[in-house]
Design a protein around this motif. Structure first.
Motif, PDB file in Angstrom:
ATOM      1  N   MET A  25      18.028  43.561  62.337  1.00 37.40           N
ATOM      2  CA  MET A  25      18.988  43.838  63.394  1.00 37.40           C
ATOM      3  C   MET A  25      19.293  42.533  64.113  1.00 37.40           C
ATOM      4  N   SER A  26      20.557  42.236  64.286  1.00 37.70           N
ATOM      5  CA  SER A  26      20.923  41.055  65.056  1.00 37.70           C
ATOM      6  C   SER A  26      20.876  41.381  66.544  1.00 37.70           C
ATOM      7  N   ILE A  27      20.642  40.355  67.333  1.00 38.86           N
ATOM      8  CA  ILE A  27      20.550  40.533  68.780  1.00 38.86           C
ATOM      9  C   ILE A  27      21.905  40.226  69.391  1.00 38.86           C
ATOM     10  N   PRO A  28      22.479  41.159  70.156  1.00 42.26           N
ATOM     11  CA  PRO A  28      23.769  40.882  70.784  1.00 42.26           C
ATOM     12  C   PRO A  28      23.636  39.787  71.828  1.00 42.26           C
ATOM     13  N   THR A  29      24.708  39.050  72.031  1.00 40.62           N
ATOM     14  CA  THR A  29      24.675  37.967  73.005  1.00 40.62           C
ATOM     15  C   THR A  29      24.905  38.446  74.425  1.00 40.62           C
ATOM     16  N   ILE A  30      25.298  39.673  74.598  1.00 41.59           N
ATOM     17  CA  ILE A  30      25.474  40.239  75.936  1.00 41.59           C
ATOM     18  C   ILE A  30      25.144  41.728  75.877  1.00 41.59           C
ATOM     19  N   THR A  31      24.494  42.208  76.903  1.00 43.72           N
ATOM     20  CA  THR A  31      24.142  43.620  76.987  1.00 43.72           C
ATOM     21  C   THR A  31      24.489  44.108  78.385  1.00 43.72           C
ATOM     22  N   PRO A  32      25.413  45.057  78.513  1.00 46.99           N
ATOM     23  CA  PRO A  32      25.758  45.546  79.847  1.00 46.99           C
ATOM     24  C   PRO A  32      24.634  46.366  80.463  1.00 46.99           C
ATOM     25  N   GLY A  33      24.584  46.353  81.767  1.00 47.75           N
ATOM     26  CA  GLY A  33      23.633  47.168  82.513  1.00 47.75           C
ATOM     27  C   GLY A  33      24.401  48.125  83.410  1.00 47.75           C
ATOM     28  N   ILE A  34      23.978  49.366  83.449  1.00 43.45           N
ATOM     29  CA  ILE A  34      24.691  50.398  84.193  1.00 43.45           C
ATOM     30  C   ILE A  34      23.709  51.140  85.090  1.00 43.45           C
ATOM     31  N   VAL A  35      24.155  51.478  86.276  1.00 42.13           N
ATOM     32  CA  VAL A  35      23.368  52.254  87.227  1.00 42.13           C
ATOM     33  C   VAL A  35      23.866  53.694  87.172  1.00 42.13           C
ATOM     34  N   TYR A  36      22.955  54.631  87.025  1.00 38.63           N
ATOM     35  CA  TYR A  36      23.300  56.050  86.974  1.00 38.63           C
ATOM     36  C   TYR A  36      22.537  56.817  88.046  1.00 38.63           C
ATOM     37  N   HIS A  37      23.178  57.816  88.591  1.00 44.26           N
ATOM     38  CA  HIS A  37      22.461  58.854  89.313  1.00 44.26           C
ATOM     39  C   HIS A  37      22.093  59.869  88.251  1.00 44.26           C
ATOM     40  N   ASN A  38      20.887  60.364  88.298  1.00 46.04           N
ATOM     41  CA  ASN A  38      20.356  61.276  87.285  1.00 46.04           C
ATOM     42  C   ASN A  38      20.329  60.594  85.911  1.00 46.04           C
ATOM     43  N   ALA A  39      19.684  59.439  85.864  1.00 46.88           N
ATOM     44  CA  ALA A  39      19.605  58.655  84.634  1.00 46.88           C
ATOM     45  C   ALA A  39      18.949  59.396  83.461  1.00 46.88           C
ATOM     46  N   PRO A  40      17.904  60.229  83.669  1.00 48.53           N
ATOM     47  CA  PRO A  40      17.354  60.949  82.516  1.00 48.53           C
ATOM     48  C   PRO A  40      18.403  61.823  81.816  1.00 48.53           C
ATOM     49  N   THR A  41      19.247  62.477  82.600  1.00 43.80           N
ATOM     50  CA  THR A  41      20.304  63.289  82.008  1.00 43.80           C
ATOM     51  C   THR A  41      21.326  62.411  81.301  1.00 43.80           C
ATOM     52  N   ALA A  42      21.646  61.266  81.880  1.00 44.85           N
ATOM     53  CA  ALA A  42      22.588  60.335  81.256  1.00 44.85           C
ATOM     54  C   ALA A  42      22.058  59.848  79.911  1.00 44.85           C
ATOM     55  N   ILE A  43      20.781  59.531  79.840  1.00 53.30           N
ATOM     56  CA  ILE A  43      20.187  59.063  78.589  1.00 53.30           C
ATOM     57  C   ILE A  43      20.285  60.145  77.517  1.00 53.30           C
ATOM     58  N   GLU A  44      19.947  61.363  77.881  1.00 50.79           N
ATOM     59  CA  GLU A  44      20.027  62.478  76.923  1.00 50.79           C
ATOM     60  C   GLU A  44      21.465  62.668  76.450  1.00 50.79           C
ATOM     61  N   TRP A  45      22.411  62.643  77.378  1.00 54.33           N
ATOM     62  CA  TRP A  45      23.812  62.880  77.035  1.00 54.33           C
ATOM     63  C   TRP A  45      24.385  61.750  76.179  1.00 54.33           C
ATOM     64  N   LEU A  46      24.068  60.499  76.507  1.00 50.62           N
ATOM     65  CA  LEU A  46      24.558  59.376  75.705  1.00 50.62           C
ATOM     66  C   LEU A  46      24.050  59.471  74.267  1.00 50.62           C
ATOM     67  N   GLY A  47      22.830  59.951  74.096  1.00 49.54           N
ATOM     68  CA  GLY A  47      22.308  60.164  72.752  1.00 49.54           C
ATOM     69  C   GLY A  47      23.029  61.277  72.032  1.00 49.54           C
ATOM     70  N   ARG A  48      23.213  62.384  72.716  1.00 47.31           N
ATOM     71  CA  ARG A  48      23.857  63.554  72.095  1.00 47.31           C
ATOM     72  C   ARG A  48      25.329  63.306  71.823  1.00 47.31           C
ATOM     73  N   ALA A  49      26.041  62.713  72.772  1.00 48.60           N
ATOM     74  CA  ALA A  49      27.488  62.546  72.642  1.00 48.60           C
ATOM     75  C   ALA A  49      27.872  61.362  71.769  1.00 48.60           C
ATOM     76  N   PHE A  50      27.112  60.278  71.842  1.00 49.54           N
ATOM     77  CA  PHE A  50      27.537  59.040  71.197  1.00 49.54           C
ATOM     78  C   PHE A  50      26.516  58.453  70.227  1.00 49.54           C
ATOM     79  N   GLY A  51      25.369  59.107  70.062  1.00 49.52           N
ATOM     80  CA  GLY A  51      24.386  58.643  69.101  1.00 49.52           C
ATOM     81  C   GLY A  51      23.531  57.480  69.558  1.00 49.52           C
ATOM     82  N   PHE A  52      23.474  57.213  70.872  1.00 53.82           N
ATOM     83  CA  PHE A  52      22.618  56.143  71.367  1.00 53.82           C
ATOM     84  C   PHE A  52      21.157  56.506  71.106  1.00 53.82           C
ATOM     85  N   GLN A  53      20.386  55.541  70.651  1.00 52.63           N
ATOM     86  CA  GLN A  53      18.961  55.726  70.402  1.00 52.63           C
ATOM     87  C   GLN A  53      18.166  55.075  71.532  1.00 52.63           C
ATOM     88  N   GLU A  54      17.104  55.713  71.950  1.00 53.15           N
ATOM     89  CA  GLU A  54      16.230  55.151  72.985  1.00 53.15           C
ATOM     90  C   GLU A  54      15.336  54.096  72.359  1.00 53.15           C
TER      91      GLU A  54
END
Length: 108
Positions: free
Chosen positions: A1-30
């Motif tokens: 896996m190559s390492i990206p040169t930039i990684t955005p950071g985002i602030v969420y309210h209810n971050a646990p729910t956001a993590i679950e949803w990003l995985g379900r909706a867009f395939g993000f892996q933890e």
């Protein structure tokens, strides 16, 4: 896996729910999730393919006056994910209740 040169950071309210949803909706892996007190996230690193995004709970930020969500600022954030089949990816995201605000279009 190559390492990206930039990684955005985002602030969420209810971050646990956001993590679950990003995985379900867009395939993000933890890759890393460090929980905090009271169902907050101190730090999380999620990967869609070889990219990544960092996120945390607004409530767990050590600098509360700096950690504001886009909604609190009256702004919006955009994360672009490149996928092999955009139409299928869009359908999957919509099924997970993603709000699509711009149409899919081919770009060079």
């Amino acid at each position: 896996m190559s390492i990206p040169t930039i990684t955005p950071g985002i602030v969420y309210h209810n971050a646990p729910t956001a993590i679950e949803w990003l995985g379900r909706a867009f395939g993000f892996q933890e890759r890393t999730v460090i929980p905090g007190d009271n169902d907050t996230i101190l730090h999380a690193h999620l990967t869609p393919g070889n990219g990544g995004v960092m996120l945390r709970s607004a409530e767990a930020c050590p600098f509360p006056h700096l950690c504001k969500s886009p909604r609190e600022l009256g702004a919006w954030a955009e994360i672009i994910v490149y996928v092999a089949d955009p139409d299928s990816h869009r359908q999957h995201a919509v099924a997970a209740r993603a709000e699509i605000v711009t149409p899919i279009e081919d770009k060079p």
